[in-house]
Design a protein around this motif. Structure first.
Motif, PDB file in Angstrom:
ATOM      1  N   PRO A  27      -0.705   5.863   2.140  1.00 55.33           N
ATOM      2  CA  PRO A  27       0.608   5.215   2.072  1.00 55.33           C
ATOM      3  C   PRO A  27       0.721   4.011   3.012  1.00 55.33           C
ATOM      4  N   LEU A  28       0.166   4.143   4.195  1.00 57.95           N
ATOM      5  CA  LEU A  28       0.220   3.032   5.142  1.00 57.95           C
ATOM      6  C   LEU A  28      -0.601   1.854   4.633  1.00 57.95           C
ATOM      7  N   LEU A  29      -1.782   2.135   4.136  1.00 49.84           N
ATOM      8  CA  LEU A  29      -2.630   1.060   3.636  1.00 49.84           C
ATOM      9  C   LEU A  29      -2.047   0.398   2.395  1.00 49.84           C
ATOM     10  N   SER A  30      -1.447   1.182   1.504  1.00 50.06           N
ATOM     11  CA  SER A  30      -0.851   0.585   0.310  1.00 50.06           C
ATOM     12  C   SER A  30       0.387  -0.231   0.662  1.00 50.06           C
ATOM     13  N   PHE A  31       0.956   0.005   1.836  1.00 50.36           N
ATOM     14  CA  PHE A  31       2.097  -0.783   2.297  1.00 50.36           C
ATOM     15  C   PHE A  31       1.639  -2.067   2.994  1.00 50.36           C
ATOM     16  N   ILE A  32       0.590  -1.981   3.783  1.00 52.62           N
ATOM     17  CA  ILE A  32       0.161  -3.126   4.600  1.00 52.62           C
ATOM     18  C   ILE A  32      -0.625  -4.167   3.805  1.00 52.62           C
ATOM     19  N   TYR A  33      -1.544  -3.739   2.946  1.00 52.48           N
ATOM     20  CA  TYR A  33      -2.442  -4.688   2.286  1.00 52.48           C
ATOM     21  C   TYR A  33      -1.735  -5.734   1.427  1.00 52.48           C
ATOM     22  N   PRO A  34      -0.753  -5.391   0.600  1.00 50.95           N
ATOM     23  CA  PRO A  34      -0.085  -6.456  -0.166  1.00 50.95           C
ATOM     24  C   PRO A  34       0.642  -7.470   0.718  1.00 50.95           C
TER      25      PRO A  34
END
Length: 90
Positions: A27-34
């Protein structure tokens, strides 16, 4: 942090399991990368759009909202059972 504490931390992280680490970090990575990708893209377009704060605030704000909802949809089962997230995820 002492070397023995560091090795205890690493042991605990290793025993937690790669599956759980991926489950809780996605969840954190899917929030930060975009958001990160958008900032890089806006940086590349800087010669065309300049430093217009309205463009940066608007695109980051809209992307922030969408990615927050996407991060909620990728929450692990332990966190998705919180009533607020259940309502959003329905």
């Amino acid at each position: 942090m002492q070397p023995s504490q560091l090795s205890d931390y690493n042991w605990g992280l290793a025993t937690f399991g790669l599956d759980h680490i991926i489950l809780y970090s996605s969840p954190l990575l899917s929030f930060i990368y975009p958001l990160e990708t958008l900032l890089i893209f806006l940086g590349l377009l800087r010669p065309l759009i300049g430093k217009n704060p309205l463009i940066y605030k608007t695109t980051l704000g809209l992307t922030f909202i969408l990615e927050l909802l996407d991060a909620i949809h990728t929450l692990p089962p332990l966190l998705i059972n919180i009533s607020l997230f259940k309502t959003i995820n329905a």
